[in-house]
Design an enzyme around this catalytic site. Structure first.
Site, PDB file in Angstrom:
ATOM      1  CB  SER A 168      -0.875   0.004   1.262  1.00 34.55           C
ATOM      2  OG  SER A 168      -1.507   1.253   1.458  1.00 34.55           O
ATOM      3  CE1 TYR A 211      -4.817  -2.783   4.658  1.00 31.64           C
ATOM      4  CE2 TYR A 211      -3.772  -0.631   4.402  1.00 31.64           C
ATOM      5  CZ  TYR A 211      -4.324  -1.783   3.846  1.00 31.64           C
ATOM      6  OH  TYR A 211      -4.341  -1.923   2.475  1.00 31.64           O
TER       7      TYR A 211
END
Length: 239
Positions: free
Chosen positions: A134, A147
């Site tokens: 990400s 996350y």
């Protein structure tokens, strides 16, 4: 890499970015197997000609199912795409289970699949591991600490194994999506990249031999980070 005729495994491939990666790899001539947790979504993928493996990758049984599902096949592309968010809050110990689930899915499972499937990948004339991290692996946001930690960990792992495999037939690719229009981001406002467009950049990276795919706005984040990591962190921490 010419993916025509090659077997690819896409985790989390029945929805979101993973589904689009699977569709586009199939469109390029690959034989694609997807993992997922939803029986209905897997059935829909099977109807489109995909191999399917049911399993929750946050569990040992789910990882075992993925490995067993490609046993005896000439697997050439492993796409570790499956990922979940977390409801963890710093002052709430009751959210630690959510944190652990996120860590198992986003970090532990890709490490286990890379390790356990590497002998099959090494046996092919050419192969690729694609770890989907990400933009938040570059600089975290405060609202997604677990996350972000899993994606930063997977980024570091990816860079390390790329070096370990640099003289082998296995190319190691990191794909860094921005905020993408998926079920995971349904409650978030702001500009989002379509899953199809994000997948197109990732599949292009696989086919052209890139080591890192910065999709969409992550290109800008990488540029800012290359000039000033501190500035990138200040921007993203409140994102």
């Amino acid at each position: 890499m010419d993916v025509r005729g090659k077997i690819a495994l896409v985790t989390g491939g029945s929805d979101g970015i993973g589904r689009e990666i699977a569709l586009q790899l199939q469109g390029a001539g690959a034989e694609v197997i997807v993992t997922g947790r939803s029986a209905a979504k897997l059935q829909a993928m099977a109807s489109l000609g995909f191999g399917t493996i049911a399993g929750d990758l946050s569990t040992t049984e789910g990882v075992d199912a993925a490995v067993d599902g490609v046993a005896g096949k000439s697997l050439a592309v492993l796409v570790n795409n499956a990922g979940v968010g977390s409801d963890y809050e710093l002052d709430r110990p009751d959210t630690l289970d959510s944190a652990a689930h996120c860590i198992r899915t986003n970090l532990d499972a890709p490490i286990a699949l890379c390790t356990r499937l590497l002998p099959i990948l090494r046996a092919q004339p050419e192969a690729a591991i694609v770890n989907v991290t990400s933009g938040l692996a570059i600089a975290p946001r405060a609202g997604g600490s677990i996350y972000c930690a899993t994606k930063a960990g997977l980024r570091s792992y990816t860079q390390a194994i790329r070096h370990l495999l640099k003289d082998s037939n296995v190319r190691v690719i990191e794909a860094l999506p921005p905020v993408v229009e998926t079920n995971m981001t349904a409650g978030r406002s702001g500009k989002k990249m379509s899953a199809a467009d994000c997948a197109a950049e990732i599949v292009h990276g696989i086919r052209t031999g890139k080591s890192e795919v910065n999709a969409g706005m992550v290109k800008i984040l990488q540029l800012v980070h290359s000039v000033s990591p501190a500035l990138a962190r200040r921007i993203m921490i409140r994102f």
